[in-house]
Design an enzyme around this catalytic site. Structure first.
Site, PDB file in Angstrom:
ATOM      1  N   SER A 159       0.840  -1.190   0.000  1.00 56.98           N
ATOM      2  CA  SER A 159       0.000   0.000   0.000  1.00 56.98           C
ATOM      3  C   SER A 159       0.880   1.246   0.000  1.00 56.98           C
ATOM      4  O   SER A 159       1.717   1.400  -0.885  1.00 56.98           O
ATOM      5  CB  SER A 159      -0.980  -0.043   1.189  1.00 56.98           C
ATOM      6  OG  SER A 159      -1.966   0.947   1.067  1.00 56.98           O
ATOM      7  N   ARG A 231     -12.172   7.053   9.348  1.00 56.43           N
ATOM      8  CA  ARG A 231     -11.784   5.650   9.421  1.00 56.43           C
ATOM      9  C   ARG A 231     -12.909   4.741   8.955  1.00 56.43           C
ATOM     10  O   ARG A 231     -12.656   3.721   8.289  1.00 56.43           O
ATOM     11  CB  ARG A 231     -11.384   5.290  10.847  1.00 56.43           C
ATOM     12  CG  ARG A 231     -10.836   3.870  10.995  1.00 56.43           C
ATOM     13  CD  ARG A 231      -9.623   3.655  10.124  1.00 56.43           C
ATOM     14  NE  ARG A 231      -8.906   2.439  10.506  1.00 56.43           N
ATOM     15  CZ  ARG A 231      -7.783   2.045   9.933  1.00 56.43           C
ATOM     16  NH1 ARG A 231      -7.248   2.760   8.962  1.00 56.43           N
ATOM     17  NH2 ARG A 231      -7.185   0.951  10.336  1.00 56.43           N
ATOM     18  N   ASP A 324      -9.093  -6.790  -3.994  1.00 53.16           N
ATOM     19  CA  ASP A 324      -8.808  -5.400  -3.641  1.00 53.16           C
ATOM     20  C   ASP A 324      -9.606  -4.463  -4.537  1.00 53.16           C
ATOM     21  O   ASP A 324      -9.429  -4.446  -5.751  1.00 53.16           O
ATOM     22  CB  ASP A 324      -7.306  -5.139  -3.810  1.00 53.16           C
ATOM     23  CG  ASP A 324      -6.841  -3.829  -3.185  1.00 53.16           C
ATOM     24  OD1 ASP A 324      -7.678  -2.938  -2.961  1.00 53.16           O
ATOM     25  OD2 ASP A 324      -5.626  -3.713  -2.939  1.00 53.16           O
ATOM     26  N   HIS A 354      -8.397  -5.016   0.143  1.00 55.44           N
ATOM     27  CA  HIS A 354      -7.072  -4.402   0.216  1.00 55.44           C
ATOM     28  C   HIS A 354      -6.304  -4.863   1.456  1.00 55.44           C
ATOM     29  O   HIS A 354      -5.090  -5.063   1.403  1.00 55.44           O
ATOM     30  CB  HIS A 354      -7.226  -2.878   0.224  1.00 55.44           C
ATOM     31  CG  HIS A 354      -5.927  -2.127   0.225  1.00 55.44           C
ATOM     32  ND1 HIS A 354      -5.004  -2.230  -0.791  1.00 55.44           N
ATOM     33  CD2 HIS A 354      -5.385  -1.255   1.132  1.00 55.44           C
ATOM     34  CE1 HIS A 354      -3.956  -1.459  -0.527  1.00 55.44           C
ATOM     35  NE2 HIS A 354      -4.166  -0.868   0.633  1.00 55.44           N
ATOM     36  N   ASP A 355      -7.011  -5.060   2.551  1.00 48.62           N
ATOM     37  CA  ASP A 355      -6.363  -5.511   3.777  1.00 48.62           C
ATOM     38  C   ASP A 355      -5.779  -6.912   3.657  1.00 48.62           C
ATOM     39  O   ASP A 355      -5.094  -7.378   4.572  1.00 48.62           O
ATOM     40  CB  ASP A 355      -7.348  -5.478   4.945  1.00 48.62           C
ATOM     41  CG  ASP A 355      -7.420  -4.118   5.620  1.00 48.62           C
ATOM     42  OD1 ASP A 355      -6.636  -3.225   5.245  1.00 48.62           O
ATOM     43  OD2 ASP A 355      -8.263  -3.942   6.523  1.00 48.62           O
TER      44      ASP A 355
END
Length: 374
Positions: A159, A231, A324, A354-355
């Site tokens: 990332s 967040r 992702d 993505h994580d």
């Protein structure tokens, strides 16, 4: 909750070590300002060989820090984010490798950032300058000089960390032998910038943000609400729709819905993520690092992306996560295709979006191990 979750001098240091760079001559930032001296917080594992041939630099993502491996302890509120990789038998086994992980410039876990004291004893706060990924790498190059490391055996990151790996490979090609780039592209896309813009607006609209000058606010009066909203938005993009539905959809909740004023499970999940980040991070750092990601473009002032990537001499391994949606696999496909001579694109299979580059540690370990053998 304190106004900022930034680490401060006097807090437990944990495993952090310290370097001071740009003390004699300030860093000239891409946007025109200067910065210095710069303190860098970093952690290490293993022992550097006399010839320096086993040094590996690992670079964290947006809300990560130098705590690559290790338990929750005084000074480190979260466990290591790639624990299995820097462990006996892992790709970066400390018995074989000297691993360095710094907190990024602009961060909030020990390295100079918006919450740090500037000359005169006042925090940078709203006076913190605009940073780019390239500026951050300039500080990491200075850290390598401080450590006496002329050339890394590998530079690894995912990332935002992957963006910095690319900048290392393009901007300092003679300083690394291998590069492992995970879950990013060579330039920020309009959609990625759009997501960051909405999160930034959420923070700035929080009255507790006070234009960035909130550090002296009493507990509970800082920008935690704005940070929490940012967040929540960001976390939705970090995961993927099928995973969220499988964990929190109507079927997963046995068809129960909060008709009487209760909450959906996914709302509680996002609230939990928001509270965790607000307690350990800093709003100004979040804005600064997100903007650096927006400005990410390895081709800027280098004749474009293709010309920039033509400078790369390192052996580059590119990996992406198949689910992702924030940094979709097509970006890694394009990047791998533009780096001739490298191995095929490495695909990490994950339901975590993505994580996945953090969640699927075993698969990432294999990617890194393969890159080190190339």
């Amino acid at each position: 909750m304190p106004a900022s979750g930034a680490w401060q001098p006097g807090d437990p240091e944990g495993r952090r070590r310290w370097a001071t760079v740009f003390a004699d001559s300030p860093l000239c930032l891409e946007a025109g300002a200067t910065l210095g001296p710069v303190t860098v917080a970093y952690e290490t594992w293993g022992t550097l060989r006399p010839d320096g041939s086993n040094a590996v630099l690992v670079l964290h993502a947006l809300t990560g820090d130098s705590h690559l491996a290790g338990p929750v302890e005084a000074g480190h509120p979260s466990p290591g984010w790639w624990e299995a990789i820097v462990a006996p038998g892992g790709a970066l086994d400390p018995a074989d490798w000297f691993v360095v992980c710094p907190n990024v410039l602009g961060g909030c876990q020990g390295t100079t950032g918006p919450a740090s004291l500037a000359t005169g004893g006042r925090r940078y706060a709203s006076a913190w300058p605009t940073l780019t990924i390239r500026d951050q790498v300039a500080v990491e190059v200075a850290l390598a000089d401080f450590l006496g490391i002329d050339r890394w055996a590998a530079v690894v990151g995912g990332s935002m960390g992957g963006m910095r790996v690319l900048e290392w490979a393009v901007g300092a090609p003679e300083r690394l032998e291998r590069a492992v780039v995970v879950a990013c592209g060579p330039v920020a896309t309009a959609e990625q910038i759009a997501w960051c813009a909405v999160q930034a607006q959420a923070i700035r609209l929080d009255p507790g943000f006070a234009g960035g000058d909130y550090y002296d606010a009493p507990p509970g009066a800082g920008p935690a609400r704005g940070m929490g909203t940012a967040r929540r938005i960001g976390h939705i993009t970090y995961r993927c729709e099928p995973e969220l539905d499988a964990r929190f959809g109507h079927d997963a909740q046995d068809g129960e819905a909060p008709l009487a004023g209760g909450r959906f499970a996914v709302e509680s999940y996002l609230d939990h993520q928001a509270l965790k980040l607000a307690a350990r991070f800093d709003a100004n750092s979040y804005l600064s690092l997100s903007r650096a990601m927006d400005l990410h473009d390895v081709g800027r002032d280098r004749g474009g992306v293709a010309a920039a990537l033509a400078r790369v001499t390192a052996k580059v391994t590119v990996a992406g996560v198949d689910s992702d949606r924030l940094y979709p696999l097509r970006l890694q496909e394009q990047l791998a295709a533009a780096l001739p001579g490298g191995p095929p694109l490495q695909i990490i299979t994950s339901a975590a979006g993505h994580d996945g580059f953090l969640v699927e540690a075993d698969q990432v370990d294999k990617v890194v191990a393969g890159a080190l053998q190339w």
